[in-house]
Design a protein around this motif. Structure first.
Motif, PDB file in Angstrom:
ATOM      1  N   MET A 172     -23.090 -12.720-104.598  1.00 43.27           N
ATOM      2  CA  MET A 172     -20.896 -12.878-104.698  1.00 43.27           C
ATOM      3  C   MET A 172     -20.885 -13.870-105.438  1.00 43.27           C
ATOM      4  SD  MET A 172     -17.919 -12.216-103.002  1.00 43.27           S
ATOM      5  CE  MET A 172     -16.382 -12.438-103.292  1.00 43.27           C
ATOM      6  N   PHE A 173     -19.386 -13.375-106.554  1.00 42.07           N
ATOM      7  CA  PHE A 173     -19.067 -14.548-107.829  1.00 42.07           C
ATOM      8  C   PHE A 173     -17.982 -15.131-107.338  1.00 42.07           C
ATOM      9  CE2 PHE A 173     -16.948 -15.163-112.103  1.00 42.07           C
ATOM     10  CZ  PHE A 173     -17.491 -15.524-112.277  1.00 42.07           C
ATOM     11  N   ASP A 174     -17.959 -16.342-107.307  1.00 41.77           N
ATOM     12  CA  ASP A 174     -16.420 -17.376-106.703  1.00 41.77           C
ATOM     13  C   ASP A 174     -16.377 -18.022-107.924  1.00 41.77           C
ATOM     14  OD1 ASP A 174     -14.642 -18.793-105.183  1.00 41.77           O
ATOM     15  OD2 ASP A 174     -16.323 -19.508-103.523  1.00 41.77           O
ATOM     16  N   LEU A 175     -15.375 -17.669-108.267  1.00 36.75           N
ATOM     17  CA  LEU A 175     -15.142 -18.011-109.790  1.00 36.75           C
ATOM     18  C   LEU A 175     -14.642 -19.644-109.530  1.00 36.75           C
ATOM     19  CD1 LEU A 175     -15.287 -18.749-113.017  1.00 36.75           C
ATOM     20  CD2 LEU A 175     -13.142 -17.111-112.663  1.00 36.75           C
ATOM     21  N   LYS A 176     -13.674 -19.411-108.436  1.00 37.61           N
ATOM     22  CA  LYS A 176     -12.559 -20.606-108.108  1.00 37.61           C
ATOM     23  C   LYS A 176     -14.028 -21.735-107.106  1.00 37.61           C
ATOM     24  CE  LYS A 176      -8.897 -22.157-105.445  1.00 37.61           C
ATOM     25  NZ  LYS A 176      -7.721 -21.080-104.372  1.00 37.61           N
ATOM     26  N   ASN A 177     -14.589 -21.637-106.695  1.00 32.42           N
ATOM     27  CA  ASN A 177     -15.828 -22.314-106.150  1.00 32.42           C
ATOM     28  C   ASN A 177     -16.091 -23.202-107.517  1.00 32.42           C
ATOM     29  OD1 ASN A 177     -15.849 -23.402-103.508  1.00 32.42           O
ATOM     30  ND2 ASN A 177     -17.334 -22.334-103.322  1.00 32.42           N
ATOM     31  N   ILE A 178     -16.596 -22.432-108.266  1.00 34.56           N
ATOM     32  CA  ILE A 178     -17.778 -23.164-109.426  1.00 34.56           C
ATOM     33  C   ILE A 178     -16.649 -23.505-110.774  1.00 34.56           C
ATOM     34  CG2 ILE A 178     -18.598 -21.524-111.297  1.00 34.56           C
ATOM     35  CD1 ILE A 178     -19.487 -19.853-109.927  1.00 34.56           C
ATOM     36  N   ARG A 179     -15.155 -23.357-110.577  1.00 35.69           N
ATOM     37  CA  ARG A 179     -14.148 -24.140-111.380  1.00 35.69           C
ATOM     38  C   ARG A 179     -14.177 -25.443-110.281  1.00 35.69           C
ATOM     39  NH1 ARG A 179      -9.636 -24.090-110.777  1.00 35.69           N
ATOM     40  NH2 ARG A 179      -8.694 -22.060-109.841  1.00 35.69           N
ATOM     41  N   ASN A 180     -13.913 -25.285-109.702  1.00 36.35           N
ATOM     42  CA  ASN A 180     -13.507 -26.438-108.907  1.00 36.35           C
ATOM     43  C   ASN A 180     -14.366 -27.906-108.445  1.00 36.35           C
ATOM     44  OD1 ASN A 180     -10.831 -25.637-108.243  1.00 36.35           O
ATOM     45  ND2 ASN A 180     -11.280 -24.934-106.354  1.00 36.35           N
ATOM     46  N   LYS A 181     -15.793 -27.249-108.194  1.00 38.49           N
ATOM     47  CA  LYS A 181     -17.208 -28.042-108.994  1.00 38.49           C
ATOM     48  C   LYS A 181     -16.841 -28.838-109.959  1.00 38.49           C
ATOM     49  CE  LYS A 181     -22.281 -27.751-108.824  1.00 38.49           C
ATOM     50  NZ  LYS A 181     -23.205 -27.022-108.962  1.00 38.49           N
ATOM     51  N   PHE A 182     -16.824 -27.743-111.161  1.00 37.88           N
ATOM     52  CA  PHE A 182     -16.906 -28.619-112.628  1.00 37.88           C
ATOM     53  C   PHE A 182     -15.707 -29.421-112.675  1.00 37.88           C
ATOM     54  CE2 PHE A 182     -20.453 -25.709-112.633  1.00 37.88           C
ATOM     55  CZ  PHE A 182     -21.147 -27.059-113.176  1.00 37.88           C
ATOM     56  N   GLY A 183     -14.714 -29.501-111.991  1.00 37.32           N
ATOM     57  CA  GLY A 183     -12.658 -29.994-111.984  1.00 37.32           C
ATOM     58  C   GLY A 183     -12.345 -29.264-113.045  1.00 37.32           C
ATOM     59  N   LEU A 184     -12.210 -27.696-113.260  1.00 30.76           N
ATOM     60  CA  LEU A 184     -12.272 -27.350-114.720  1.00 30.76           C
ATOM     61  C   LEU A 184     -10.473 -26.732-113.588  1.00 30.76           C
ATOM     62  CD1 LEU A 184     -14.839 -25.698-116.283  1.00 30.76           C
ATOM     63  CD2 LEU A 184     -13.357 -27.719-116.963  1.00 30.76           C
ATOM     64  N   THR A 185      -9.378 -26.867-114.472  1.00 27.96           N
ATOM     65  CA  THR A 185      -8.242 -25.643-113.964  1.00 27.96           C
ATOM     66  C   THR A 185      -8.530 -24.285-114.855  1.00 27.96           C
ATOM     67  OG1 THR A 185      -7.302 -26.276-116.480  1.00 27.96           O
ATOM     68  CG2 THR A 185      -6.572 -27.896-114.730  1.00 27.96           C
ATOM     69  N   GLN A 186      -7.355 -23.445-114.714  1.00 29.12           N
ATOM     70  CA  GLN A 186      -7.542 -22.814-114.572  1.00 29.12           C
ATOM     71  C   GLN A 186      -7.430 -22.251-116.090  1.00 29.12           C
ATOM     72  OE1 GLN A 186      -4.734 -19.672-112.185  1.00 29.12           O
ATOM     73  NE2 GLN A 186      -6.760 -19.547-110.845  1.00 29.12           N
ATOM     74  N   SER A 187      -6.561 -22.872-116.337  1.00 29.60           N
ATOM     75  CA  SER A 187      -6.235 -22.876-118.441  1.00 29.60           C
ATOM     76  C   SER A 187      -7.791 -23.432-119.101  1.00 29.60           C
ATOM     77  CB  SER A 187      -4.830 -23.609-117.967  1.00 29.60           C
ATOM     78  OG  SER A 187      -4.590 -23.442-119.311  1.00 29.60           O
ATOM     79  N   GLU A 188      -8.387 -24.399-118.526  1.00 30.68           N
ATOM     80  CA  GLU A 188      -9.263 -25.122-119.322  1.00 30.68           C
ATOM     81  C   GLU A 188     -10.386 -23.980-119.257  1.00 30.68           C
ATOM     82  OE1 GLU A 188      -8.748 -30.125-118.323  1.00 30.68           O
ATOM     83  OE2 GLU A 188      -9.773 -28.545-116.844  1.00 30.68           O
ATOM     84  N   LEU A 189     -10.919 -23.514-118.273  1.00 33.95           N
ATOM     85  CA  LEU A 189     -11.727 -22.574-118.257  1.00 33.95           C
ATOM     86  C   LEU A 189     -11.496 -21.401-118.867  1.00 33.95           C
ATOM     87  CD1 LEU A 189     -14.700 -22.293-116.392  1.00 33.95           C
ATOM     88  CD2 LEU A 189     -13.489 -20.212-115.274  1.00 33.95           C
ATOM     89  N   SER A 190      -9.889 -21.162-119.099  1.00 31.23           N
ATOM     90  CA  SER A 190      -9.703 -19.754-120.186  1.00 31.23           C
ATOM     91  C   SER A 190     -10.208 -20.317-121.726  1.00 31.23           C
ATOM     92  CB  SER A 190      -8.740 -19.228-119.628  1.00 31.23           C
ATOM     93  OG  SER A 190      -7.592 -18.806-120.403  1.00 31.23           O
ATOM     94  N   GLN A 191      -9.553 -21.496-121.733  1.00 30.72           N
ATOM     95  CA  GLN A 191      -9.610 -21.783-123.132  1.00 30.72           C
ATOM     96  C   GLN A 191     -11.221 -22.101-123.613  1.00 30.72           C
ATOM     97  OE1 GLN A 191      -8.634 -26.509-123.169  1.00 30.72           O
ATOM     98  NE2 GLN A 191      -8.683 -26.474-125.590  1.00 30.72           N
ATOM     99  N   ILE A 192     -12.275 -22.703-122.190  1.00 30.81           N
ATOM    100  CA  ILE A 192     -13.631 -22.957-122.906  1.00 30.81           C
ATOM    101  C   ILE A 192     -14.061 -21.675-122.951  1.00 30.81           C
ATOM    102  CG2 ILE A 192     -15.604 -23.389-121.812  1.00 30.81           C
ATOM    103  CD1 ILE A 192     -13.988 -25.200-120.638  1.00 30.81           C
ATOM    104  N   PHE A 193     -14.303 -20.757-122.445  1.00 33.82           N
ATOM    105  CA  PHE A 193     -14.650 -18.873-122.574  1.00 33.82           C
ATOM    106  C   PHE A 193     -13.349 -18.372-122.999  1.00 33.82           C
ATOM    107  CE2 PHE A 193     -16.825 -21.597-118.891  1.00 33.82           C
ATOM    108  CZ  PHE A 193     -18.183 -21.411-119.920  1.00 33.82           C
ATOM    109  N   ASP A 194     -12.315 -18.348-123.908  1.00 34.44           N
ATOM    110  CA  ASP A 194     -11.839 -17.594-124.677  1.00 34.44           C
ATOM    111  C   ASP A 194     -11.786 -16.327-123.172  1.00 34.44           C
ATOM    112  OD1 ASP A 194     -10.099 -16.644-127.280  1.00 34.44           O
ATOM    113  OD2 ASP A 194     -11.924 -16.071-128.013  1.00 34.44           O
TER     114      ASP A 194
END
Length: 64
Positions: A1-23
């Motif tokens: 199971m791919f839980d992106l929100k959990n992964i993102r929160n673990k690294f303290g990232l917002t959705q916007s930051e994740l969007s920017q990092i990975f384009d």
């Protein structure tokens, strides 16, 4: 199971930051997290591999 929100929160990232990092469009990330769509398996591998060196990503993208 791919839980992106959990992964993102673990690294303290917002959705916007994740969007920017990975384009990845912000709407795509929102759809993945809401369950409307499922990301390809290679995306999970890419994100996990990349975040394993997160300190360098933070410096590159000027994240706190």
């Amino acid at each position: 199971m791919f839980d992106l929100k959990n992964i993102r929160n673990k690294f303290g990232l917002t959705q916007s930051e994740l969007s920017q990092i990975f384009d990845i469009p912000l709407r795509t990330i929102e759809n993945w997290e809401s369950g409307k769509r499922r990301p390809p398996d290679y995306v999970y591998n890419l994100i996990m591999f990349s975040l394993s060196d997160f300190d360098n990503y933070k410096k590159y993208f000027n994240l706190k």
